[in-house]
Design a protein around this motif. Sequence first.
Motif, PDB file in Angstrom:
ATOM      1  N   LYS A  71       0.803  -1.225   0.000  1.00  0.00           N
ATOM      2  CA  LYS A  71       0.000   0.000   0.000  1.00  0.00           C
ATOM      3  C   LYS A  71       0.836   1.275   0.000  1.00  0.00           C
ATOM      4  CE  LYS A  71      -4.023  -2.205   1.872  1.00  0.00           C
ATOM      5  NZ  LYS A  71      -4.063  -3.305   2.743  1.00  0.00           N
ATOM      6  N   SER A  72       2.029   1.216   0.523  1.00  0.00           N
ATOM      7  CA  SER A  72       2.876   2.413   0.505  1.00  0.00           C
ATOM      8  C   SER A  72       3.652   2.416  -0.812  1.00  0.00           C
ATOM      9  CB  SER A  72       3.829   2.424   1.697  1.00  0.00           C
ATOM     10  OG  SER A  72       4.646   1.280   1.676  1.00  0.00           O
ATOM     11  N   VAL A  73       3.327   3.384  -1.644  1.00  0.00           N
ATOM     12  CA  VAL A  73       3.900   3.440  -2.981  1.00  0.00           C
ATOM     13  C   VAL A  73       4.950   4.535  -3.054  1.00  0.00           C
ATOM     14  CG1 VAL A  73       3.399   3.781  -5.418  1.00  0.00           C
ATOM     15  CG2 VAL A  73       1.736   2.618  -3.970  1.00  0.00           C
ATOM     16  N   ILE A  74       6.094   4.172  -3.559  1.00  0.00           N
ATOM     17  CA  ILE A  74       7.176   5.117  -3.793  1.00  0.00           C
ATOM     18  C   ILE A  74       7.137   5.428  -5.273  1.00  0.00           C
ATOM     19  CG2 ILE A  74       9.677   5.427  -3.727  1.00  0.00           C
ATOM     20  CD1 ILE A  74       9.079   2.790  -1.653  1.00  0.00           C
ATOM     21  N   SER A  75       7.193   6.715  -5.625  1.00  0.00           N
ATOM     22  CA  SER A  75       7.102   7.076  -7.036  1.00  0.00           C
ATOM     23  C   SER A  75       8.058   8.224  -7.345  1.00  0.00           C
ATOM     24  CB  SER A  75       5.674   7.483  -7.387  1.00  0.00           C
ATOM     25  OG  SER A  75       5.294   8.643  -6.665  1.00  0.00           O
ATOM     26  N   ALA A  85      15.956   9.207  -9.840  1.00  0.00           N
ATOM     27  CA  ALA A  85      15.200   7.953  -9.852  1.00  0.00           C
ATOM     28  C   ALA A  85      16.068   6.796  -9.378  1.00  0.00           C
ATOM     29  CB  ALA A  85      14.650   7.670 -11.250  1.00  0.00           C
ATOM     30  N   SER A  86      17.322   6.760  -9.807  1.00  0.00           N
ATOM     31  CA  SER A  86      18.200   5.670  -9.379  1.00  0.00           C
ATOM     32  C   SER A  86      18.482   5.753  -7.880  1.00  0.00           C
ATOM     33  CB  SER A  86      19.505   5.650 -10.189  1.00  0.00           C
ATOM     34  OG  SER A  86      20.288   6.783  -9.931  1.00  0.00           O
ATOM     35  N   ILE A  87      18.562   6.949  -7.341  1.00  0.00           N
ATOM     36  CA  ILE A  87      18.761   7.126  -5.896  1.00  0.00           C
ATOM     37  C   ILE A  87      17.531   6.633  -5.133  1.00  0.00           C
ATOM     38  CG2 ILE A  87      18.956   8.865  -4.063  1.00  0.00           C
ATOM     39  CD1 ILE A  87      20.784  10.447  -6.081  1.00  0.00           C
ATOM     40  N   VAL A  88      16.336   6.969  -5.625  1.00  0.00           N
ATOM     41  CA  VAL A  88      15.092   6.515  -4.989  1.00  0.00           C
ATOM     42  C   VAL A  88      15.029   4.989  -5.018  1.00  0.00           C
ATOM     43  CG1 VAL A  88      12.572   6.499  -5.177  1.00  0.00           C
ATOM     44  CG2 VAL A  88      13.823   8.642  -5.437  1.00  0.00           C
ATOM     45  N   MET A  89      15.388   4.387  -6.160  1.00  0.00           N
ATOM     46  CA  MET A  89      15.397   2.924  -6.260  1.00  0.00           C
ATOM     47  C   MET A  89      16.370   2.311  -5.263  1.00  0.00           C
ATOM     48  SD  MET A  89      15.248   2.162 -10.321  1.00  0.00           S
ATOM     49  CE  MET A  89      13.859   2.632 -11.319  1.00  0.00           C
ATOM     50  N   ALA A  90      17.561   2.860  -5.197  1.00  0.00           N
ATOM     51  CA  ALA A  90      18.583   2.331  -4.291  1.00  0.00           C
ATOM     52  C   ALA A  90      18.148   2.468  -2.835  1.00  0.00           C
ATOM     53  CB  ALA A  90      19.909   3.057  -4.515  1.00  0.00           C
ATOM     54  N   ARG A  91      17.647   3.633  -2.479  1.00  0.00           N
ATOM     55  CA  ARG A  91      17.241   3.905  -1.097  1.00  0.00           C
ATOM     56  C   ARG A  91      16.119   2.967  -0.647  1.00  0.00           C
ATOM     57  NH1 ARG A  91      16.021   9.500  -1.143  1.00  0.00           N
ATOM     58  NH2 ARG A  91      18.260   9.817  -1.002  1.00  0.00           N
ATOM     59  N   ASN A  92      15.214   2.638  -1.570  1.00  0.00           N
ATOM     60  CA  ASN A  92      14.049   1.821  -1.230  1.00  0.00           C
ATOM     61  C   ASN A  92      14.165   0.373  -1.680  1.00  0.00           C
ATOM     62  OD1 ASN A  92      11.984   3.831  -0.073  1.00  0.00           O
ATOM     63  ND2 ASN A  92      12.865   4.863  -1.848  1.00  0.00           N
ATOM     64  N   GLN A  93      15.310   0.031  -2.252  1.00  0.00           N
ATOM     65  CA  GLN A  93      15.602  -1.321  -2.724  1.00  0.00           C
ATOM     66  C   GLN A  93      14.507  -1.863  -3.642  1.00  0.00           C
ATOM     67  OE1 GLN A  93      16.727  -3.366   1.032  1.00  0.00           O
ATOM     68  NE2 GLN A  93      18.770  -3.400   0.103  1.00  0.00           N
ATOM     69  N   VAL A  94      14.176  -1.062  -4.668  1.00  0.00           N
ATOM     70  CA  VAL A  94      13.207  -1.473  -5.682  1.00  0.00           C
ATOM     71  C   VAL A  94      13.816  -1.330  -7.068  1.00  0.00           C
ATOM     72  CG1 VAL A  94      11.174  -0.924  -4.267  1.00  0.00           C
ATOM     73  CG2 VAL A  94      12.125   0.829  -5.800  1.00  0.00           C
ATOM     74  N   ARG A  95      13.322  -2.100  -8.007  1.00  0.00           N
ATOM     75  CA  ARG A  95      13.847  -2.091  -9.367  1.00  0.00           C
ATOM     76  C   ARG A  95      12.955  -1.347 -10.358  1.00  0.00           C
ATOM     77  NH1 ARG A  95      15.770  -6.722  -7.053  1.00  0.00           N
ATOM     78  NH2 ARG A  95      17.881  -7.309  -7.630  1.00  0.00           N
ATOM     79  N   ARG A  96      11.788  -0.905  -9.896  1.00  0.00           N
ATOM     80  CA  ARG A  96      10.860  -0.209 -10.789  1.00  0.00           C
ATOM     81  C   ARG A  96      10.016   0.771  -9.979  1.00  0.00           C
ATOM     82  NH1 ARG A  96       9.377  -5.406  -9.606  1.00  0.00           N
ATOM     83  NH2 ARG A  96      10.505  -6.540 -11.165  1.00  0.00           N
ATOM     84  N   LEU A  97       9.615   1.854 -10.643  1.00  0.00           N
ATOM     85  CA  LEU A  97       8.855   2.903  -9.955  1.00  0.00           C
ATOM     86  C   LEU A  97       7.732   3.433 -10.844  1.00  0.00           C
ATOM     87  CD1 LEU A  97      11.840   5.093  -8.685  1.00  0.00           C
ATOM     88  CD2 LEU A  97      10.289   3.771  -7.236  1.00  0.00           C
ATOM     89  N   PRO A  98       6.559   3.675 -10.261  1.00  0.00           N
ATOM     90  CA  PRO A  98       5.528   4.381 -11.013  1.00  0.00           C
ATOM     91  C   PRO A  98       5.944   5.843 -11.178  1.00  0.00           C
ATOM     92  CG  PRO A  98       4.728   3.756  -8.821  1.00  0.00           C
ATOM     93  CD  PRO A  98       6.128   3.269  -8.939  1.00  0.00           C
ATOM     94  N   PHE A 108       5.924   4.396 -16.120  1.00  0.00           N
ATOM     95  CA  PHE A 108       6.613   3.458 -15.251  1.00  0.00           C
ATOM     96  C   PHE A 108       8.069   3.471 -15.657  1.00  0.00           C
ATOM     97  CE2 PHE A 108       6.610  -0.626 -12.918  1.00  0.00           C
ATOM     98  CZ  PHE A 108       5.715  -0.281 -11.922  1.00  0.00           C
ATOM     99  N   VAL A 109       8.972   3.470 -14.707  1.00  0.00           N
ATOM    100  CA  VAL A 109      10.393   3.454 -15.032  1.00  0.00           C
ATOM    101  C   VAL A 109      11.052   2.308 -14.274  1.00  0.00           C
ATOM    102  CG1 VAL A 109      11.062   5.153 -13.260  1.00  0.00           C
ATOM    103  CG2 VAL A 109      12.471   4.886 -15.319  1.00  0.00           C
ATOM    104  N   SER A 110      11.884   1.572 -14.982  1.00  0.00           N
ATOM    105  CA  SER A 110      12.572   0.432 -14.378  1.00  0.00           C
ATOM    106  C   SER A 110      14.070   0.677 -14.386  1.00  0.00           C
ATOM    107  CB  SER A 110      12.265  -0.848 -15.158  1.00  0.00           C
ATOM    108  OG  SER A 110      12.893  -0.805 -16.424  1.00  0.00           O
ATOM    109  N   LEU A 111      14.760  -0.133 -13.646  1.00  0.00           N
ATOM    110  CA  LEU A 111      16.215  -0.046 -13.621  1.00  0.00           C
ATOM    111  C   LEU A 111      16.768  -0.236 -15.030  1.00  0.00           C
ATOM    112  CD1 LEU A 111      18.554   0.383 -11.688  1.00  0.00           C
ATOM    113  CD2 LEU A 111      18.638  -2.070 -11.326  1.00  0.00           C
ATOM    114  N   ALA A 112      16.158  -1.135 -15.796  1.00  0.00           N
ATOM    115  CA  ALA A 112      16.590  -1.360 -17.180  1.00  0.00           C
ATOM    116  C   ALA A 112      16.408  -0.091 -18.019  1.00  0.00           C
ATOM    117  CB  ALA A 112      15.816  -2.518 -17.792  1.00  0.00           C
ATOM    118  N   ASP A 113      15.322   0.658 -17.789  1.00  0.00           N
ATOM    119  CA  ASP A 113      15.124   1.918 -18.517  1.00  0.00           C
ATOM    120  C   ASP A 113      16.252   2.894 -18.229  1.00  0.00           C
ATOM    121  OD1 ASP A 113      12.628   1.079 -19.572  1.00  0.00           O
ATOM    122  OD2 ASP A 113      11.557   1.875 -17.825  1.00  0.00           O
TER     123      ASP A 113
END
Length: 137
Positions: A71-75, A85-98, A108-113
């Motif tokens: 339910k808690s969405v990081i975007s 975006a890469s900092i947000v991914m690293a900080r929250n240990q996620v590979r994709r973000l809305p 939607f953005v992914s680490l691959a993007d």
Amino acid sequence: MNVKDVMSREVVTCNPQDYVNEVAEQMRALDIGCLPVVSNKKLVGMITDRDIVTRAVAKDVKSKVEDVMTKSVISVSPNDTTADASIVMARNQVRRLPVMDNGLLVGFVSLADLAFPFPHVQEISSAMESISEPRSY
């Protein structure tokens, strides 16, 4: 470079009342690991393959998405930089973000993007290292 330059704009979503088994089948068919959960045009959560395995498999097969989604969405915003975006991914240990713009899901953005174009290899490498690090609880 900004997130809007690399994000996917055509985003498949589900809603909180969908059945988990149907969402899992959709994820399998699309070969994706997560779906944004949208209700009344508002992003209300994310459901990942991990959510399904850890929260739904042990429960009733008729579980609804709202019962197992995160339910808690990081975007990020389309105007955030790819470095942000890469900092947000690293900080929250996620590979994709809305990607949200004025409260609406626009991409939607992914680490691959973020891995393309290649000049940002250091950002991706740092994000990947942090994402993959085990958390200490």
